[in-house]
Design a protein around this motif. Structure first.
Motif, PDB file in Angstrom:
ATOM      1  N   SER A   1       0.819  -1.216   0.000  1.00 53.86           N
ATOM      2  CA  SER A   1       0.000   0.000   0.000  1.00 53.86           C
ATOM      3  C   SER A   1       0.852   1.265   0.000  1.00 53.86           C
ATOM      4  N   GLY A   2       2.132   1.137   0.227  1.00 55.14           N
ATOM      5  CA  GLY A   2       2.995   2.323   0.242  1.00 55.14           C
ATOM      6  C   GLY A   2       2.817   3.102   1.529  1.00 55.14           C
ATOM      7  N   PRO A   3       3.653   4.101   1.740  1.00 58.92           N
ATOM      8  CA  PRO A   3       3.508   4.927   2.930  1.00 58.92           C
ATOM      9  C   PRO A   3       2.247   5.782   2.817  1.00 58.92           C
ATOM     10  N   GLU A   4       1.693   6.166   3.987  1.00 58.89           N
ATOM     11  CA  GLU A   4       0.426   6.895   3.943  1.00 58.89           C
ATOM     12  C   GLU A   4       0.604   8.259   3.285  1.00 58.89           C
ATOM     13  N   THR A   5       1.698   8.931   3.573  1.00 62.82           N
ATOM     14  CA  THR A   5       2.000  10.158   2.850  1.00 62.82           C
ATOM     15  C   THR A   5       3.211   9.886   1.978  1.00 62.82           C
TER      16      THR A   5
ATOM     17  N   ALA B   1       7.834   7.246  -0.637  1.00 63.96           N
ATOM     18  CA  ALA B   1       7.324   6.443  -1.756  1.00 63.96           C
ATOM     19  C   ALA B   1       8.473   5.837  -2.555  1.00 63.96           C
ATOM     20  N   PHE B   2       9.573   6.586  -2.666  1.00 66.53           N
ATOM     21  CA  PHE B   2      10.739   6.094  -3.395  1.00 66.53           C
ATOM     22  C   PHE B   2      11.301   4.842  -2.721  1.00 66.53           C
ATOM     23  N   SER B   3      11.501   4.917  -1.404  1.00 70.72           N
ATOM     24  CA  SER B   3      12.010   3.752  -0.686  1.00 70.72           C
ATOM     25  C   SER B   3      11.079   2.570  -0.865  1.00 70.72           C
TER      26      SER B   3
ATOM     27  N   GLU C   1      13.169   8.624 -13.080  1.00 72.48           N
ATOM     28  CA  GLU C   1      12.164   7.696 -13.602  1.00 72.48           C
ATOM     29  C   GLU C   1      12.790   6.705 -14.563  1.00 72.48           C
ATOM     30  N   ALA C   2      13.595   7.237 -15.480  1.00 68.65           N
ATOM     31  CA  ALA C   2      14.196   6.360 -16.484  1.00 68.65           C
ATOM     32  C   ALA C   2      15.092   5.327 -15.816  1.00 68.65           C
ATOM     33  N   ALA C   3      15.938   5.778 -14.870  1.00 70.90           N
ATOM     34  CA  ALA C   3      16.847   4.841 -14.213  1.00 70.90           C
ATOM     35  C   ALA C   3      16.053   3.790 -13.456  1.00 70.90           C
ATOM     36  N   THR C   4      14.984   4.217 -12.782  1.00 73.42           N
ATOM     37  CA  THR C   4      14.218   3.268 -11.975  1.00 73.42           C
ATOM     38  C   THR C   4      13.491   2.270 -12.860  1.00 73.42           C
ATOM     39  N   PHE C   5      12.893   2.760 -13.947  1.00 74.59           N
ATOM     40  CA  PHE C   5      12.207   1.799 -14.819  1.00 74.59           C
ATOM     41  C   PHE C   5      13.214   0.841 -15.437  1.00 74.59           C
TER      42      PHE C   5
ATOM     43  N   ARG D   1       6.610   7.178 -11.244  1.00 75.12           N
ATOM     44  CA  ARG D   1       6.486   8.642 -11.283  1.00 75.12           C
ATOM     45  C   ARG D   1       6.237   9.186  -9.873  1.00 75.12           C
ATOM     46  N   GLU D   2       5.359   8.500  -9.153  1.00 72.22           N
ATOM     47  CA  GLU D   2       5.057   8.935  -7.785  1.00 72.22           C
ATOM     48  C   GLU D   2       6.295   8.833  -6.906  1.00 72.22           C
ATOM     49  N   ALA D   3       7.036   7.724  -7.083  1.00 66.90           N
ATOM     50  CA  ALA D   3       8.241   7.535  -6.283  1.00 66.90           C
ATOM     51  C   ALA D   3       9.265   8.635  -6.575  1.00 66.90           C
ATOM     52  N   SER D   4       9.455   8.948  -7.848  1.00 64.56           N
ATOM     53  CA  SER D   4      10.441   9.977  -8.188  1.00 64.56           C
ATOM     54  C   SER D   4       9.993  11.338  -7.692  1.00 64.56           C
ATOM     55  N   ALA D   5       8.666  11.555  -7.696  1.00 64.73           N
ATOM     56  CA  ALA D   5       8.172  12.838  -7.216  1.00 64.73           C
ATOM     57  C   ALA D   5       8.469  13.006  -5.738  1.00 64.73           C
TER      58      ALA D   5
END
Lengths: 477, 514
Positions: free
Chosen positions: A52-56, A69-71, A316-320, A466-470
């Motif tokens: 579910s990811g972190p709440e914030t 979100a990145f972690s 994003e590119a590196a993560t994907f 995208r959310e993680a990178s943001a």
């Protein structure tokens, strides 16, 4: 610690508890299946906790590490990979005389190190995570005590890795001496004499570049890949490199490493060298594990291109790309594992001659993995390469982008050589009968499904990335 | 919806054909025939439907496309699953399914091993080609572009002749490196468009409106041009072609020559000139020079070949030079000629490769020095061979002549010199075509060959190809009518030298915007 923070950190806590449970389980009863099941369950539970990811999005944590979100994205990726390695291990050790239980202990410990790395916001946690990872990797690489190649690989990794850690520590010390800060964001905002900062950054790059097997710190890679048991090689290629890459992405975004004069030029040169050297040396290999080792040097070079771009697009590119690479490498090593019988591994390209006609599903799976490494559409690797090239073009890095294009065509040549072998007429002598390994086969099926899914319809993954990178950018601003 | 079917039918057929191998060796062939016939039927239905609508006076198609299919795909990067068909893609899609059928029938007895996987690859290539011809989203286009490669590689590498691995790898590397250059250019265009409008999209119609500085435009145009030039092939990027065509199995050669090369010509018409009109205009003299060199050089090398398939392969280099010439002349006549040439060459050269395949299957050699006098033992095969060789040399009344004539007339307006020299190529084509017939079918049967003549299956295969070539030669109007609206619309978007020189001030479109 409040409930929200507890939930955000839950995957890390579950993962830390897993080796303890496995250790006690082994103490009570030494049994291969039980140890594997405990370890796999723990990792699966940790993976579920990332769901579910972190709440914030900015997550929870203190000065040392952060569960944003990145972690969470990287944790889920690393845990999926380590879970696959655990299942592969069960297939690999099924015929071995070796006592394999501790393998399932070392895997979650090393994964914990990687997980700490991607979440660290402080040089101390960075070093801590890296050492947890390295020390358990020594054990994993040298796990086949009866085989000289495995021991040699372990020793080589131990010596070189310690040297790299020393470089890293020295670099950190220089940075600290100049800026007086250990936290990434304080380092980013601090000013110091550039000469010492550059020296510090360069030493840190050397230390981390070793883990990523970037040129010129790549000399250990082929020997260790070849000598280590196949699941351990898969672990180095996915979890170990994934953790360090995640750290670098964060360090560039939040630690301001990209702002240092000369840092980007340095990373660009390393990326160029890795792409060219990795791909050119891979041309000469007739051993599949060594080939994958050299190809990993090249692929990390591609990922560095995205890192040089920086910003959300680069992250994003590196993560994907990493996500695609992890799925692909798991599939490739799963095939190696499935075809190996201890003590002899199916590591030569010759071992794969006619594989498609002998065992069509396995042959098709290895082809899919190789095509994904080559970046052909319908596979994950294609979209990864596309995003990296798009990021490079957006930053007008023409030398790097054209190098990606040209060297990946060189890369295609040696992947095709393996594919040619897979589809050649089978050799006359009967292939060895292999014991069934349903769990490793399941891991292979999941990895191939991931390759195809990421290649055709990765909209959900792209959104998550995208959310993680943001979340990275939010903290740094 | 019908377009989605056109892509899905060969894909589903591919999987089914592979699975059907368990039932027996004939089943993959039957499944493939059924899938391709269905595709051809669908295409014909679209054409008839469209022809009956536009023949009514005063009724024009509402948009640029005859049929569309548009669905969300990857919203975060602005890629859509957008298929669209107009008068340019319609005949080429028809050709795709037609030559696919020809390929399946031609390999009925040639391919005996791994029949299921062979037909899987064959249909997968055709699905990729269909996507290329139908994509109205550049991301989807690139997807299809690369998708063609892998199965084609397998077709050559597994079922090819003596030096198949070498040829397959060469083919793959050439197309891959040029494809990656195109990808870089494509992404640069995508980002430039996004930076201007804030809308990051791969949609063809949006990207058409991108405004580029002349310098950028030139580089991006070159990125696209090289990819298509390798495929077409344009001298000096043609060196992969003789190897690949010679070593591929018959169906592979047919699809390579008949379809994969056409994707290059299609890309030039659809993308290179409309997306980069200014750069294409200033590049036109170079391109037309390359075209003329290719026409003569291909013909010259074809004269020197003794390997039958290699000979036909070099004639392709020569014939497709006319396509390049026609595209860069960029007037209605020349463009119509280029499209007609793609269709006629697909049929005549495809048929010649099948003739070569039949001869090799019967004689186990492709060396024309060892042939001769075959007419006496296989008169029907000889007649068919003569017919397609005559079509290839541009005999009036057959498709190739109509096409090359249109190209020459059109390009004469753009560059009289280029057209005049290119016309010499038609003379050379007479030399190599007649030499081909003479060395194989005529003369004395010195080696005492005794080969079976055409069987009914093979005769049935050639009959429609023959009929279509006669039709294209005598009455190409329906095809030209279908394509004309596209040609006119393309010319509204852009102008190339012929028109620009004549009306320097009146060049409409984007050049004026700058």
């Amino acid at each position: 610690m409040n409930a929200e923070a507890l939930r955000a950190l839950l995957p890390l806590l579950v993962l830390a508890a897993t080796p303890l449970a496995v250790m006690m389980g082994i103490a009570v009863r030494r049994h291969h299946g039980t140890a594997m099941a405990l370890s796999a369950l723990g990792q699966a539970a940790a993976l579920a906790a990332t769901w579910s990811g972190p709440e914030t999005a900015s997550g929870a944590g203190g000065a040392l590490l952060i569960a944003d979100a990145f972690s969470h994205y990287y944790w889920s990726l690393l845990l999926a990979a380590s879970l696959a390695v655990t299942l592969l291990g069960y297939g690999f050790w099924r015929t071995s005389e070796e006592r394999a239980e501790e393998f399932y202990l070392l895997v979650p410990v090393a994964t914990l190190g990687s997980a700490v790395l991607v979440a660290s916001t402080h040089l101390a946690t960075l070093f801590l995570g890296l050492e947890i990872l390295s020390v358990s990797l020594f054990g994993l690489v040298a796990y086949e005590r009866g085989r000289a190649a495995s021991l040699e690989a372990g020793l080589k990794y131990l010596v070189l890795s310690s040297a790299a850690s020393a470089f890293l520590l020295f670099g950190m010390a220089l940075v600290y001496a100049e800026t007086g800060a250990l936290e990434f964001r304080h380092i980013a905002s601090a000013a110091g004499r550039p000469i010492l900062l550059i020296a510090g950054a360069a030493l840190m790059v050397a230390g981390l570049g070793f883990k990523l097997s970037l040129v010129p710190f790549h000399l250990w890679t082929p020997d260790v890949y070849q000598g280590a048991p196949a699941p351990a090689s898969a672990f180095i290629a996915t979890v170990s490199k994934g953790g360090v890459l995640g750290l670098l992405v964060r360090f560039f975004a939040q630690g301001g490493a990209g702002d240092l004069p000369g840092a980007l030029a340095l990373v660009s040169v390393i990326a160029l060298a890795s792409m060219w050297v990795g791909n050119l040396l891979a041309l000469l290999q007739s051993n599949l594990k060594r080939l994958l080792a050299y190809s990993s040097i090249a692929h990390l070079g591609y990922m560095l291109v995205a890192l040089v771009v920086g910003g959300p697009a680069g992250a994003e590119a590196a993560t994907f790309y990493l996500t695609a690479y992890v799925a692909t490498i798991v599939a490739a090593f799963a095939v190696v594992t499935l075809l190996s019988t201890a003590p002899r591994e199916a590591e030569w390209v010759e071992d794969y001659r006619g594989l498609f006609w002998r065992r069509p599903p396995v042959g098709a799976a290895l082809s899919a993995a190789l095509l994904s490494l080559a970046g052909i559409p319908l596979t994950a690797g294609f979209l990864g390469k596309l995003l990296v090239i798009a990021a490079g073009v957006s930053a007008l890095l023409w030398t790097l982008v054209l190098s990606v294009a040209v060297t990946s065509t060189i890369g295609l040549y040696y992947y095709l050589r393996v594919i040619v072998a897979i589809y050649s007429p089978a050799s006359a002598d009967e292939a060895p009968r292999l014991a069934a390994a349903p769990l490793a086969a399941a891991a292979l099926a999941a990895a191939v499904a991931a390759i195809v899914w990421l290649g055709i319809y990765p909209a959900a993954v792209l959104d998550a990335i995208r959310e993680a990178s943001a979340s990275l950018a939010r903290l740094s601003s | 919806m019908i377009l989605l079917l056109l892509v899905l039918v060969p894909l589903a057929g591919a999987v089914l054909a592979w699975l059907a191998e368990r039932l027996g060796a004939a089943w993959p062939r039957i499944v493939s025939l059924a899938a391709l016939a269905a595709g051809l039927g669908l295409t014909a239905a679209v054409w008839i439907d469209q022809a009956s609508r536009t023949s009514l006076p005063g009724v024009a198609a509402p948009g640029p496309w005859l049929v569309e299919y548009d669905a969300a795909w990857l919203p975060s990067i602005g890629a859509r699953f957008h298929l669209a068909m107009d008068g340019l893609s319609l005949p080429l899609v028809g050709l795709t399914f037609f030559l696919g059928l020809a390929g399946v029938i031609a390999s009925w007895t040639e391919i005996r091993e791994r029949v299921g996987f062979f037909h899987f690859n064959l249909l997968a290539v055709l699905a990729g080609v269909t996507v290329v011809f139908l994509a109205a989203d550049l991301f989807l286009f690139y997807f299809g572009w690369e998708l063609m490669l892998v199965p084609m590689y397998f077709l050559i590498a597994i079922w090819g002749h003596e030096r198949r691995i070498h040829a397959a790898v060469k083919f793959f590397l050439f197309t891959q490196i040029s494809g990656l250059l195109m990808l870089v250019a494509l992404l640069a265009l995508y980002l430039a468009h996004g930076a201007q409008t804030g809308l990051y999209t791969f949609a063809y119609e949006d990207l058409l409106r991108t405004v580029l500085t002349p310098g950028t435009e030139r580089w991006l145009m070159l990125g696209f041009f090289i990819a298509f030039a390798v495929k077409l092939p344009v001298f000096p990027f043609h060196t992969w072609l003789p190897d690949a065509h010679t070593q591929a199995p018959t169906a592979g050669s047919v699809i390579l020559a008949g379809l994969l090369l056409k994707t290059g010509g299609y890309g030039l018409i659809r993308f290179v000139v409309p997306l980069f009109p200014g750069a294409a205009a200033s590049f036109a003299p170079v391109a037309m020079t390359l075209a003329v060199v290719g026409i003569l050089y291909g013909a010259l090398l074809a004269l020197g070949q003794t390997d039958l398939k290699r000979l036909v392969a070099y004639t392709s280099v020569s014939h497709l030079g006319f396509v390049l010439l026609g595209v860069f002349a960029w007037n209605t006549l020349a463009l119509q000629g280029a499209v007609l040439q793609m269709l006629a060459h697909g049929l005549s050269t495809g048929a010649l490769f099948i003739v070569a395949g039949l001869l090799q299957e019967r004689m186990h050699t492709r060396d024309i020095e060892r042939m001769g006098g075959l007419w006496s033992v296989a008169p029907r095969l000889g007649g068919v061979g003569l017919f397609f060789a005559l079509a290839s040399l541009g005999l009036p009344g057959l498709g190739d002549f109509a096409a090359e004539f249109l190209v020459l007339v059109g390009s004469f307006q753009a560059s009289a010199v280029a057209a005049s020299i290119a016309a010499i190529g038609m003379v050379a084509s007479a030399l190599y075509s007649l030499r081909l017939v003479q060395r194989t079918f005529q003369g004395t049967n010195a080696n005492g060959w005794r080969i079976p003549d055409l069987v009914p299956r093979e005769a049935l295969l050639f009959a429609p190809m023959l009929a279509l070539l006669v039709w294209l030669g005598l009455y190409p109007q329906p095809v030209l009518d279908t394509f004309r609206p596209v040609a006119e619309r393309l010319q509204q978007v852009t102008t190339l030298p012929a028109n620009a020189e004549k009306h320097p001030g009146a060049a409409p479109g984007r050049q004026g915007d700058r």
